[in-house]
Motif scaffolding. Structure first.
Motif, PDB file in Angstrom:
ATOM      1  N   GLN A  25      -9.582   3.233   0.965  1.00  0.00           N
ATOM      2  CA  GLN A  25      -8.746   3.543  -0.236  1.00  0.00           C
ATOM      3  C   GLN A  25      -7.234   3.376   0.299  1.00  0.00           C
ATOM      4  O   GLN A  25      -6.796   2.651  -0.744  1.00  0.00           O
ATOM      5  N   LEU A  26      -6.879   2.730   1.300  1.00  0.00           N
ATOM      6  CA  LEU A  26      -5.577   2.486   1.517  1.00  0.00           C
ATOM      7  C   LEU A  26      -5.468   1.056   1.050  1.00  0.00           C
ATOM      8  O   LEU A  26      -4.150   0.059   0.914  1.00  0.00           O
ATOM      9  N   PHE A  27      -6.579   0.253   1.642  1.00  0.00           N
ATOM     10  CA  PHE A  27      -6.854  -0.812   1.265  1.00  0.00           C
ATOM     11  C   PHE A  27      -7.331  -1.430  -0.422  1.00  0.00           C
ATOM     12  O   PHE A  27      -6.894  -2.960  -0.716  1.00  0.00           O
ATOM     13  N   ALA A  28      -7.267  -0.853  -1.183  1.00  0.00           N
ATOM     14  CA  ALA A  28      -7.406  -1.362  -2.082  1.00  0.00           C
ATOM     15  C   ALA A  28      -6.587  -2.132  -3.087  1.00  0.00           C
ATOM     16  O   ALA A  28      -5.567  -1.652  -3.049  1.00  0.00           O
ATOM     17  N   PRO A  29      -6.864  -2.831  -3.748  1.00  0.00           N
ATOM     18  CA  PRO A  29      -6.330  -3.746  -4.724  1.00  0.00           C
ATOM     19  C   PRO A  29      -5.043  -3.328  -5.592  1.00  0.00           C
ATOM     20  O   PRO A  29      -5.541  -1.294  -6.127  1.00  0.00           O
ATOM     21  N   LEU A  30      -3.720  -3.426  -5.344  1.00  0.00           N
ATOM     22  CA  LEU A  30      -2.631  -2.667  -6.425  1.00  0.00           C
ATOM     23  C   LEU A  30      -2.281  -3.719  -7.901  1.00  0.00           C
ATOM     24  O   LEU A  30      -2.220  -5.526  -7.075  1.00  0.00           O
ATOM     25  N   ARG A  31      -1.992  -2.986  -8.363  1.00  0.00           N
ATOM     26  CA  ARG A  31      -2.009  -4.513 -10.173  1.00  0.00           C
ATOM     27  C   ARG A  31      -0.750  -4.643  -9.878  1.00  0.00           C
ATOM     28  O   ARG A  31       0.551  -3.937  -8.991  1.00  0.00           O
ATOM     29  N   ARG A  32      -0.040  -5.573  -9.958  1.00  0.00           N
ATOM     30  CA  ARG A  32       0.889  -6.342 -10.011  1.00  0.00           C
ATOM     31  C   ARG A  32       1.279  -6.607 -11.291  1.00  0.00           C
ATOM     32  O   ARG A  32       0.688  -8.149 -11.705  1.00  0.00           O
ATOM     33  N   GLN A 350      12.020  -0.997   6.677  1.00  0.00           N
ATOM     34  CA  GLN A 350      11.296  -1.490   7.386  1.00  0.00           C
ATOM     35  C   GLN A 350      10.716  -1.030   8.666  1.00  0.00           C
ATOM     36  O   GLN A 350      10.316  -2.260   9.711  1.00  0.00           O
ATOM     37  N   GLU A 351      10.110   0.256   8.670  1.00  0.00           N
ATOM     38  CA  GLU A 351       9.034   0.565   8.697  1.00  0.00           C
ATOM     39  C   GLU A 351       7.894  -0.231   8.967  1.00  0.00           C
ATOM     40  O   GLU A 351       7.465  -0.448   9.377  1.00  0.00           O
ATOM     41  N   ALA A 352       7.429  -0.257   7.592  1.00  0.00           N
ATOM     42  CA  ALA A 352       6.861  -1.456   7.578  1.00  0.00           C
ATOM     43  C   ALA A 352       6.523  -2.287   7.610  1.00  0.00           C
ATOM     44  O   ALA A 352       5.591  -2.876   7.866  1.00  0.00           O
ATOM     45  N   VAL A 353       7.647  -3.423   7.819  1.00  0.00           N
ATOM     46  CA  VAL A 353       7.746  -4.626   7.847  1.00  0.00           C
ATOM     47  C   VAL A 353       7.543  -4.356   9.513  1.00  0.00           C
ATOM     48  O   VAL A 353       6.787  -5.890   9.512  1.00  0.00           O
ATOM     49  N   PHE A 354       7.742  -4.003   9.837  1.00  0.00           N
ATOM     50  CA  PHE A 354       7.231  -3.606  11.673  1.00  0.00           C
ATOM     51  C   PHE A 354       5.876  -3.681  11.685  1.00  0.00           C
ATOM     52  O   PHE A 354       5.371  -4.368  12.193  1.00  0.00           O
ATOM     53  N   LEU A 355       4.748  -2.910  10.846  1.00  0.00           N
ATOM     54  CA  LEU A 355       3.629  -2.491  11.046  1.00  0.00           C
ATOM     55  C   LEU A 355       3.183  -3.782  10.127  1.00  0.00           C
ATOM     56  O   LEU A 355       1.781  -4.143  11.286  1.00  0.00           O
ATOM     57  N   ARG A 356       3.674  -4.195   9.448  1.00  0.00           N
ATOM     58  CA  ARG A 356       2.997  -5.369   9.214  1.00  0.00           C
ATOM     59  C   ARG A 356       2.832  -6.730   9.990  1.00  0.00           C
ATOM     60  O   ARG A 356       2.209  -7.388   9.975  1.00  0.00           O
ATOM     61  N   GLU A 357       3.997  -7.019  11.137  1.00  0.00           N
ATOM     62  CA  GLU A 357       4.341  -8.221  12.064  1.00  0.00           C
ATOM     63  C   GLU A 357       3.276  -7.619  13.153  1.00  0.00           C
ATOM     64  O   GLU A 357       2.602  -8.490  13.485  1.00  0.00           O
ATOM     65  N   ARG A 358       4.030  -6.153  13.520  1.00  0.00           N
ATOM     66  CA  ARG A 358       3.076  -5.458  14.914  1.00  0.00           C
ATOM     67  C   ARG A 358       1.483  -5.732  14.703  1.00  0.00           C
ATOM     68  O   ARG A 358       0.272  -5.969  15.508  1.00  0.00           O
ATOM     69  N   CYS A 359       0.946  -5.071  13.849  1.00  0.00           N
ATOM     70  CA  CYS A 359      -0.736  -4.406  12.808  1.00  0.00           C
ATOM     71  C   CYS A 359      -0.983  -5.740  12.653  1.00  0.00           C
ATOM     72  O   CYS A 359      -2.552  -5.264  12.109  1.00  0.00           O
ATOM     73  N   ASP A 360      -0.493  -6.119  12.111  1.00  0.00           N
ATOM     74  CA  ASP A 360      -0.948  -7.011  10.486  1.00  0.00           C
ATOM     75  C   ASP A 360      -1.704  -6.036   9.216  1.00  0.00           C
ATOM     76  O   ASP A 360      -2.309  -6.162   8.856  1.00  0.00           O
ATOM     77  N   ALA A 361      -0.458  -4.896   9.242  1.00  0.00           N
ATOM     78  CA  ALA A 361      -1.115  -4.364   8.291  1.00  0.00           C
ATOM     79  C   ALA A 361      -0.843  -5.116   6.959  1.00  0.00           C
ATOM     80  O   ALA A 361      -0.319  -5.343   6.948  1.00  0.00           O
ATOM     81  N   PRO A 362      -1.837  -4.298   6.267  1.00  0.00           N
ATOM     82  CA  PRO A 362      -1.762  -5.121   4.678  1.00  0.00           C
ATOM     83  C   PRO A 362      -0.501  -4.446   3.618  1.00  0.00           C
ATOM     84  O   PRO A 362      -0.343  -3.373   3.885  1.00  0.00           O
ATOM     85  N   PRO A 363       0.341  -4.861   3.080  1.00  0.00           N
ATOM     86  CA  PRO A 363       0.620  -4.616   2.468  1.00  0.00           C
ATOM     87  C   PRO A 363       0.597  -3.363   1.017  1.00  0.00           C
ATOM     88  O   PRO A 363       1.246  -2.768   0.722  1.00  0.00           O
TER      89      PRO A 363
END
Length: 403
Positions: A25-32, A350-363
């Motif tokens: 569920q975390l990866f489901a699309p979000l409306r922008r 910046q915790e989220a940015v770190f995980l984005r860069e380190r783990c390729d976690a999706p936004p």
């Protein structure tokens, strides 16, 4: 008097209608929304829509923020604001016990109202709407600083020590917080609740708080509908201490925190927490670095939430925040910064940015962890979304979290 403001931006992710998300569920699309407008009336969201469709009240102030993407104000689920005056003075990179040895002598220094106020103001300026803070003798000081900065705050009144009685006159508060709570009867302006209603007794950790205190604090939180928080499985030294009764952490705490008759329980951290009845709905476990996949599945099944503090873990060299394992096993995950003794700033984005860069976690996953998941973990029913009637707090998304 009505005060109306219209915020215009290139894009906006509202998370309207979203609830907490786990696993896939975390990866489901979000409306922008593109060319977006956020209409605020007296600090509350009136409308979040496209610029051409918005209907601002007459006389509303219009602020065009340009080429940015808005999101709900983010939630820092775990922080140590009272240690802000010790920024940059502890030792990083040598493991948990090395850091702890460098910190302990500094704890004798008086708290700094200016440092706490500066930290709160900086967090608010960077788009933090609410913080879950570990509270001690500076409870009143921290609460006042957060309120002045416009931050919502949940205080986790931390019991520390193996010999402190839990109940004193029927109140569950540790001595370091009790005086401030007994003196406070002033309601918070925006939510009209007393300080005590935004506090909960908490445990420091399994190796530093008496088991009976942890049990009683957890039970009180269950009965009162409050969140129970504790540091759990942060370092290999913690695991070694609980399993085998030795190691660097034992050497630091022996005779100081651990009494002479202390005996190690012979259990890994999660097993001990489960045995004591500490884990379940309403529990916020912090760090979880040493949880293996099987333990992560147990944590998920219990309904507890897990707050990851990835930059703090990296700075102290205790291991990587277990993002992938937690997500794969369906744990309710949120993010925290820890404090300035183990981090460079308190900007939880910046915790989220770190995980984005380190783990390729999706936004999409990271944005949910920063907002609706953290709101669920701290039991904040209106936070984490930009929808009609919700608080009007918003942040600017870092470029790497935009989609």
């Amino acid at each position: 008097m009505t005060k109306a403001t219209v915020i215009r931006a290139r894009g906006m992710v509202t998370l309207a209608g979203e609830g907490p998300a786990r696993g896939e569920q975390l990866f489901a699309p979000l409306r922008r929304l593109d060319d977006a407008a956020l209409v605020l009336v007296n600090g509350r969201v009136e409308e979040a829509t496209g610029w051409k469709r918005c209907s601002p009240p007459p006389g509303a102030e219009v602020r065009d923020l340009g080429e940015v993407c808005l999101a709900p104000g983010v939630i820092n689920a775990h922080c140590h604001l009272q240690l802000s005056h010790l920024a940059g003075r502890t030792r990083w990179g040598g493991g948990f016990s090395v850091w702890l040895e460098s910190l302990i002598p500094l704890l004798r220094e008086p708290l700094s109202a200016g440092a706490v106020a500066g930290a709160c103001e900086d967090m608010a300026a960077r788009g933090t709407a609410h913080v879950g803070d570990v509270a001690g003798e500076g409870l009143a000081l921290t609460d006042a600083a957060a309120r002045r900065a416009g931050l919502g705050i949940t205080h986790f009144c931390e019991w520390f020590g193996m010999d402190a009685p839990f109940i004193d006159g029927g109140r569950p508060w540790p001595p370091r917080c009790r005086e401030a709570l007994e003196r406070s009867s002033v309601p918070v302006t925006d939510v009209s609740v007393p300080l005590e209603a935004r506090c909960a007794p908490a445990g420091h950790a399994l190796y530093s708080t008496a088991p009976e205190v942890l049990r009683e604090a957890r039970q009180w939180c269950l009965e009162q509908g409050r969140v129970f928080a504790l540091h759990l499985a942060e370092s290999a030294e913690e695991t070694s201490l609980l399993l085998e009764g030795g190691g660097p952490l034992f050497e630091v705490y022996d005779g100081i925190v651990l009494p002479d008759d202390w005996r190690h329980p012979g259990l890994r951290p999660l097993a001990l927490a489960m045995k004591l009845g500490l884990v379940g709905e309403g529990t916020l476990a912090v760090h979880g670095v040493q949880l293996d996949p099987q333990e992560m599945a147990v944590l998920a099944a219990s309904g507890a939430a897990l707050c990851l503090c990835p930059r703090s873990n990296a700075h102290l060299a205790v291991g990587d925040a277990p993002f992938s394992s937690a997500v794969e096993n369906g744990v309710l995950c949120c993010l925290g910064t820890d404090g300035l003794t183990s981090n460079t700033d308190l900007d939880v984005r910046q915790e989220a940015v770190f995980l984005r860069e380190r783990c390729d976690a999706p936004p999409e996953a990271l944005l949910r962890m920063l907002t609706v998941n953290a709101a669920a973990a701290l039991r904040l029913p209106r936070a984490g979304r930009l929808e009609r009637g919700a608080p009007g707090a918003f942040c600017l998304l870092p470029e790497s979290l935009c989609f």
